[in-house]
Structure formats: C-alpha cells, structure tokens
Design a protein around this motif. Structure first.
Motif, short mmCIF file in Angstrom:
data_model
loop_
_atom_site.label_atom_id
_atom_site.label_comp_id
_atom_site.label_asym_id
_atom_site.label_seq_id
_atom_site.Cartn_x
_atom_site.Cartn_y
_atom_site.Cartn_z
N PRO A 72 0.80 -1.26 -0.04
CA PRO A 72 -0.08 0.06 -0.14
C PRO A 72 0.74 1.34 -0.06
CG PRO A 72 -0.93 -1.62 1.54
CD PRO A 72 0.50 -2.13 1.12
N ASP A 73 2.13 1.23 0.76
CA ASP A 73 2.86 2.48 0.68
C ASP A 73 3.44 2.76 -0.69
OD1 ASP A 73 4.58 4.38 2.40
OD2 ASP A 73 6.07 3.54 1.23
N ILE A 74 3.92 1.49 -1.17
CA ILE A 74 4.24 1.68 -3.09
C ILE A 74 3.18 2.27 -3.92
CG2 ILE A 74 5.42 0.76 -5.05
CD1 ILE A 74 6.75 -1.17 -3.03
N LEU A 75 1.82 1.69 -3.66
CA LEU A 75 0.95 2.17 -4.34
C LEU A 75 0.62 3.85 -4.30
CD1 LEU A 75 -1.32 1.89 -6.56
CD2 LEU A 75 -2.73 0.71 -4.77
N GLY A 76 0.50 3.93 -2.86
CA GLY A 76 0.10 5.32 -2.42
C GLY A 76 1.26 6.34 -2.98
N ARG A 77 2.43 6.09 -2.96
CA ARG A 77 3.56 6.81 -3.29
C ARG A 77 3.27 7.16 -4.96
NH1 ARG A 77 8.06 7.56 -0.02
NH2 ARG A 77 7.95 6.21 2.02
N TYR A 78 2.92 6.00 -5.63
CA TYR A 78 2.79 5.94 -7.08
C TYR A 78 1.59 7.03 -7.20
CZ TYR A 78 1.15 4.51 -11.73
OH TYR A 78 0.52 4.35 -13.11
N ILE A 84 2.85 10.70 -6.94
CA ILE A 84 3.68 11.21 -7.92
C ILE A 84 2.73 11.65 -9.35
CG2 ILE A 84 5.47 10.49 -9.59
CD1 ILE A 84 6.57 9.04 -7.17
N ILE A 85 1.86 10.57 -9.42
CA ILE A 85 0.86 10.63 -10.52
C ILE A 85 0.17 12.16 -10.43
CG2 ILE A 85 -1.28 10.06 -11.60
CD1 ILE A 85 1.21 8.34 -12.55
N SER A 86 -0.45 12.47 -9.18
CA SER A 86 -0.98 13.62 -8.85
C SER A 86 -0.07 14.86 -9.21
CB SER A 86 -1.51 13.64 -7.34
OG SER A 86 -2.59 12.62 -7.13
N VAL A 87 1.11 14.79 -8.62
CA VAL A 87 1.96 15.86 -8.83
C VAL A 87 2.21 16.13 -10.34
CG1 VAL A 87 4.37 16.72 -8.51
CG2 VAL A 87 3.12 15.37 -6.41
N ILE A 88 2.38 14.93 -11.15
CA ILE A 88 2.37 15.15 -12.56
C ILE A 88 1.35 15.74 -13.15
CG2 ILE A 88 2.84 13.71 -14.60
CD1 ILE A 88 4.81 11.90 -13.07
N LEU A 140 -3.28 15.87 -0.42
CA LEU A 140 -3.68 16.24 1.23
C LEU A 140 -3.75 14.76 2.12
CD1 LEU A 140 -6.57 18.88 0.31
CD2 LEU A 140 -4.08 19.19 1.16
N ILE A 141 -4.30 13.74 1.38
CA ILE A 141 -4.48 12.68 2.09
C ILE A 141 -3.04 12.13 2.63
CG2 ILE A 141 -5.09 10.16 1.88
CD1 ILE A 141 -7.42 10.99 0.11
N ALA A 142 -1.96 12.14 1.49
CA ALA A 142 -0.77 11.69 1.93
C ALA A 142 -0.14 12.52 2.81
CB ALA A 142 0.17 11.90 0.71
N ALA A 143 -0.35 13.80 2.88
CA ALA A 143 0.35 14.85 3.88
C ALA A 143 -0.39 14.47 5.43
CB ALA A 143 0.06 16.28 3.49
N VAL A 165 -3.68 6.96 0.92
CA VAL A 165 -3.72 7.00 -0.62
C VAL A 165 -4.15 5.93 -1.52
CG1 VAL A 165 -2.55 8.22 -2.43
CG2 VAL A 165 -2.21 9.23 -0.32
N ALA A 166 -3.58 5.06 -1.26
CA ALA A 166 -3.91 3.70 -2.06
C ALA A 166 -5.20 3.13 -1.98
CB ALA A 166 -2.83 2.58 -1.69
#
Length: 267
Positions: free
Chosen positions: A47-53, A56-60, A237-240, A247-248
């Motif tokens: 879940p941590d990797i999917l959340g980071r993914y 990053i997609i959101s930032v992009i 916001l969810i990640a923060a 986020v996942a």
C-alpha cells in the motif's frame, strides 16, 4: 429501415450507431483494463508503494498543465474547419511547456527524495524524461475525431492501452519497483503517441500557415485546470495527513466511483 429513420430524423442513424458503438466499446475496454490494473497494483505492491505512485501521478497531473492540454480542443477546431497544420503547431507549443514541466518535476523530486534515497530520485528522473513525448504528441487523435472517424481513433487507443496493460503486468511480475512502474506508465504511451503523431503529420500534409488559435487553447487549458487541480490535490492532502497507504485505499475507491459516473455519461 435505418435509412428510412434517418430521413425522418434528419441525420444518418447508421453513422451514429457505428461511431457511438466504437466510443462505448473503447470506454468499456479502457475501464476494464484500468480496473484490472488498479487491482493488480493493489495486489502485487505494498500500500505504501501504491500510495507513493498515486502521489507522484497527482503531482505530474498538476504540472502537466504547463503542457497546455487545452490545445487539443484548439487543434480539433482546426481539423473541423478543414485547416492543416494545427496539430503540428499544438505539438510544438506543448513540447516547450513539457520541458519546463520536466525541470520543475526534477527539482521537486530532488527535494522530496532527500527524505528517501538518491537511487529513487534517479529512477524518477528516468520516468520524467519521457514525459514530453507523453504529452506533446497526444493531440494526434483529433485528426480522426475532427473528421468523425471515431473507429480509427478508438482502434489506436485500444491498441495502445492493451500494450500498456501488458507492459504494466510484466513489470509487476518481474520488477515491481516504483520507478519501473512509473517508467512503464509513461514510456509505453509516449512511444504510441509519437508514432501516431508522425502518422497524422504524413496524412495531414503541408501546413496552411498559422491556423491554431493559441488564445482559445489557453482558455481551454484554464478551464480544465480547476478540475485537474481539484482531482490531483485530494491524494496530496491525504498523503500529507494520513500517509501514503491511505492514498492507495482512496484511489481504488475513487476509480470505482469515477468509472460508474463516466459510464452513465457515455451511455
């Protein structure tokens, strides 16, 4: 019978059924592939990797506004008006914005990954390098849809998404790292967008001069910006506040809700 109905209603019902069926079929295929991809990402990554993914997609997604996504609408208008060269001009403008976006992403990644590791930064940077070819040629489809050839654009999009799906599945089974997943996510469509773009250039022929209404394209980009920012801000916001794992879970639920809403619109 359909010809008789067409005369009564005043438009070609056969064309409507054919074009509409391709659009609906394209949507169904993309939805199914997207759902399976989301499930696979959730199943074969932490879940941590999917959340980071998704983070990053959101930032992009936010930074992609610099590539002026509204230019596709302006390019579509040139095709509908029978003018040549709009797609090429949209590509060149989007390419310039894409390079600026990549620089911003690289700086952002360098700052964020200082909390993780530098190897991860170089993996992200490799993914970002292909983004200009992911964004800039992505106006190719308006050549077909501006001529109401939805079958041609749908076939190409379905092929692209099928190869992307296959590539992501191979990455998840063979090398389920975040940089590899990101690279596959953007590199495969970038290759297809570039190939389709040059195919369209060859078909379009010699340009009629400056035919792209850049102001109109900028206005369309600003119109899209609000929805893009709102959609992308939520995972940030969810990640923060709750961490990447949350986020996942949010993204899987959001995909299911969005798919249902889009299906109703297409239907």
């Amino acid at each position: 019978m359909l010809l008789r109905v067409s005369k009564i209603v005043g438009f070609d019902v056969r064309y409507l059924l054919n074009s509409g069926s391709w659009v609906v079929f394209r949507y169904l295929v993309l939805t199914i592939l997207g759902f399976i991809t989301s499930v696979a990402l959730a199943r074969f990554t932490l879940p941590d990797i999917l959340g980071r993914y998704q983070f990053i997609i959101s930032v992009i997604g936010i930074v992609s506004l610099l590539a002026l996504p509204g230019l596709n609408t302006a390019a579509l208008k040139t095709v509908v008006d029978g003018k040549r060269g709009g797609i090429r001009q949209a590509f060149l403008l989007a390419l310039k914005g894409s390079f600026v976006a990549v620089i911003i992403l690289a700086i952002t990644a360098f700052i964020l990954t200082s909390q993780w590791d530098r190897g991860f930064f170089w993996g992200l940077l490799l993914s970002f390098v292909v983004l200009p070819l992911f964004w800039a040629p992505n106006h190719w489809y308006v050549f077909f849809e501006g001529r109401q050839d939805f079958a041609a654009s749908s076939k190409r999009i379905i092929l692209q998404q099928a190869v992307l799906f296959t590539g992501l599945m191979l990455v998840l089974f063979l090398l389920p790292s975040l940089p590899a997943i990101l690279l596959a996510t953007f590199a495969i469509p970038a290759v297809f967008n570039t190939v389709y773009y040059f195919e369209v250039l060859k078909r379009e022929g010699i340009s009629d001069g400056q035919v792209l209404d850049v102001r109109y394209g900028l206005a369309c980009t600003l119109q899209k910006a609000s929805s893009v920012v709102v959609e992308a801000t939520q995972p940030l916001l969810i990640a923060a506040t709750a961490g990447f794992a949350s986020v996942a879970f949010y993204q899987v639920a959001y995909f299911l809700l969005e798919a249902r809403i889009r299906y109703r619109k297409e239907a």
